[in-house]
Design a protein around this motif. Structure first.
Motif, short mmCIF file in Angstrom:
data_model
loop_
_atom_site.label_atom_id
_atom_site.label_comp_id
_atom_site.label_asym_id
_atom_site.label_seq_id
_atom_site.Cartn_x
_atom_site.Cartn_y
_atom_site.Cartn_z
N GLY A 77 -30.99 41.10 -40.67
CA GLY A 77 -31.53 42.43 -40.35
C GLY A 77 -32.06 43.14 -41.58
N LEU A 78 -31.32 43.03 -42.68
CA LEU A 78 -31.77 43.66 -43.92
C LEU A 78 -33.05 42.99 -44.45
CD1 LEU A 78 -28.34 44.21 -45.67
CD2 LEU A 78 -29.82 45.95 -44.65
N ARG A 79 -33.11 41.65 -44.34
CA ARG A 79 -34.33 40.95 -44.76
C ARG A 79 -35.52 41.37 -43.90
NH1 ARG A 79 -34.42 35.24 -44.37
NH2 ARG A 79 -33.09 35.60 -42.66
N TRP A 80 -35.29 41.51 -42.57
CA TRP A 80 -36.37 41.92 -41.66
C TRP A 80 -36.90 43.30 -42.05
CZ3 TRP A 80 -35.82 44.52 -36.37
CH2 TRP A 80 -37.04 44.49 -35.68
N VAL A 81 -36.00 44.26 -42.29
CA VAL A 81 -36.42 45.60 -42.69
C VAL A 81 -37.15 45.57 -44.02
CG1 VAL A 81 -35.58 47.88 -43.38
CG2 VAL A 81 -34.62 46.75 -41.37
N ALA A 82 -36.62 44.84 -45.00
CA ALA A 82 -37.24 44.75 -46.32
C ALA A 82 -38.63 44.10 -46.25
CB ALA A 82 -36.35 43.98 -47.29
N ASP A 83 -38.74 43.02 -45.47
CA ASP A 83 -40.04 42.35 -45.34
C ASP A 83 -41.06 43.22 -44.63
OD1 ASP A 83 -39.06 40.19 -46.70
OD2 ASP A 83 -38.84 38.90 -44.94
N ARG A 84 -40.61 43.98 -43.63
CA ARG A 84 -41.53 44.90 -42.94
C ARG A 84 -42.01 45.99 -43.90
NH1 ARG A 84 -42.47 45.56 -37.92
NH2 ARG A 84 -42.31 47.83 -38.03
N ALA A 85 -41.10 46.54 -44.69
CA ALA A 85 -41.48 47.57 -45.65
C ALA A 85 -42.42 47.00 -46.70
CB ALA A 85 -40.23 48.16 -46.31
N LYS A 86 -42.13 45.80 -47.19
CA LYS A 86 -43.00 45.16 -48.19
C LYS A 86 -44.40 44.92 -47.62
CE LYS A 86 -42.46 40.83 -49.06
NZ LYS A 86 -41.91 39.53 -49.48
N THR A 87 -44.47 44.41 -46.40
CA THR A 87 -45.76 44.16 -45.76
C THR A 87 -46.50 45.47 -45.53
OG1 THR A 87 -44.88 42.20 -44.69
CG2 THR A 87 -46.88 43.13 -43.75
N PHE A 88 -45.78 46.48 -45.13
CA PHE A 88 -46.37 47.80 -44.88
C PHE A 88 -47.00 48.36 -46.16
CE2 PHE A 88 -45.96 52.44 -44.65
CZ PHE A 88 -46.63 52.70 -43.47
N LEU A 89 -46.28 48.24 -47.26
CA LEU A 89 -46.79 48.79 -48.53
C LEU A 89 -47.91 47.96 -49.12
CD1 LEU A 89 -43.39 49.79 -50.13
CD2 LEU A 89 -45.17 51.34 -49.31
N ALA A 90 -47.88 46.64 -48.92
CA ALA A 90 -48.87 45.76 -49.53
C ALA A 90 -50.05 45.47 -48.61
CB ALA A 90 -48.22 44.43 -49.93
N GLY A 91 -49.90 45.74 -47.34
CA GLY A 91 -50.91 45.35 -46.36
C GLY A 91 -52.06 46.34 -46.25
N PRO A 92 -52.74 46.25 -45.12
CA PRO A 92 -53.91 47.11 -44.90
C PRO A 92 -53.49 48.53 -44.56
CG PRO A 92 -53.50 45.77 -42.97
CD PRO A 92 -52.50 45.34 -44.01
N TYR A 93 -52.87 49.17 -45.50
CA TYR A 93 -52.37 50.53 -45.31
C TYR A 93 -53.56 51.47 -45.25
CZ TYR A 93 -49.97 54.88 -46.25
OH TYR A 93 -49.52 56.15 -46.17
N ARG A 94 -53.61 52.27 -44.19
CA ARG A 94 -54.77 53.13 -43.95
C ARG A 94 -54.64 54.52 -44.56
NH1 ARG A 94 -54.26 50.64 -38.67
NH2 ARG A 94 -53.16 52.50 -38.00
N GLY A 95 -53.62 54.76 -45.31
CA GLY A 95 -53.50 56.04 -45.99
C GLY A 95 -52.53 56.98 -45.32
N ALA A 96 -52.40 58.14 -45.90
CA ALA A 96 -51.45 59.14 -45.43
C ALA A 96 -51.86 59.68 -44.07
CB ALA A 96 -51.37 60.27 -46.45
N GLY A 97 -50.88 60.15 -43.35
CA GLY A 97 -51.13 60.72 -42.04
C GLY A 97 -51.41 59.67 -40.99
N SER A 98 -50.98 58.44 -41.21
CA SER A 98 -51.25 57.39 -40.24
C SER A 98 -49.96 56.81 -39.69
CB SER A 98 -52.11 56.29 -40.85
OG SER A 98 -51.47 55.74 -41.96
N ARG A 99 -50.08 56.27 -38.50
CA ARG A 99 -48.96 55.58 -37.88
C ARG A 99 -49.34 54.12 -37.80
NH1 ARG A 99 -45.76 57.03 -32.41
NH2 ARG A 99 -44.58 55.11 -32.34
N ILE A 100 -48.56 53.28 -38.42
CA ILE A 100 -48.86 51.86 -38.48
C ILE A 100 -47.90 51.12 -37.57
CG2 ILE A 100 -49.11 49.87 -40.01
CD1 ILE A 100 -50.91 52.17 -40.83
#
Length: 107
Positions: A77-100
């Protein structure tokens, strides 16, 4: 920038009796949606939602999604949360005010 990690899928918590899993799971999704709405209207705030996602098998194969108490996250569970956060930060982040929303294949 503030990134709000979504509310975990409480319907999967095995320590809870089935009816409470159903109720807590629904409430968690409800509050997560509210958090997403608040974040999407904010400046420099983003929401990394779990939505209705089920953890990929690589995180659940060893039964490690939850700790032995059935409520807290286990190693998987901790790896899943960490990997999601890592992907979120490194991925196609569309900027502030967005829901991904990240699909089930994104880990």
């Amino acid at each position: 920038l503030v990134i709000m990690l979504g509310i975990p899928p409480m319907g999967m918590f095995t320590a809870l009796p089935p009816l409470l899993q159903l109720i807590c799971g629904w409430r968690a999704r409800h509050f997560d949606a509210i958090m997403g709405d608040v974040c999407s209207s904010g400046v420099r705030v983003a929401h990394n939602s779990f939505g209705l996602l089920t953890p990929p098998e690589e995180y659940t194969a060893q039964g490690e999604l939850l700790a032995p108490d059935g409520f807290h996250p286990g190693t998987g569970g901790l790896r899943w949360v960490a990997d999601r956060a890592k992907t979120f930060l490194a991925g196609p982040y569309r900027g502030a005010g967005s829901r991904i929303e990240m699909g089930p294949g994104v880990v």
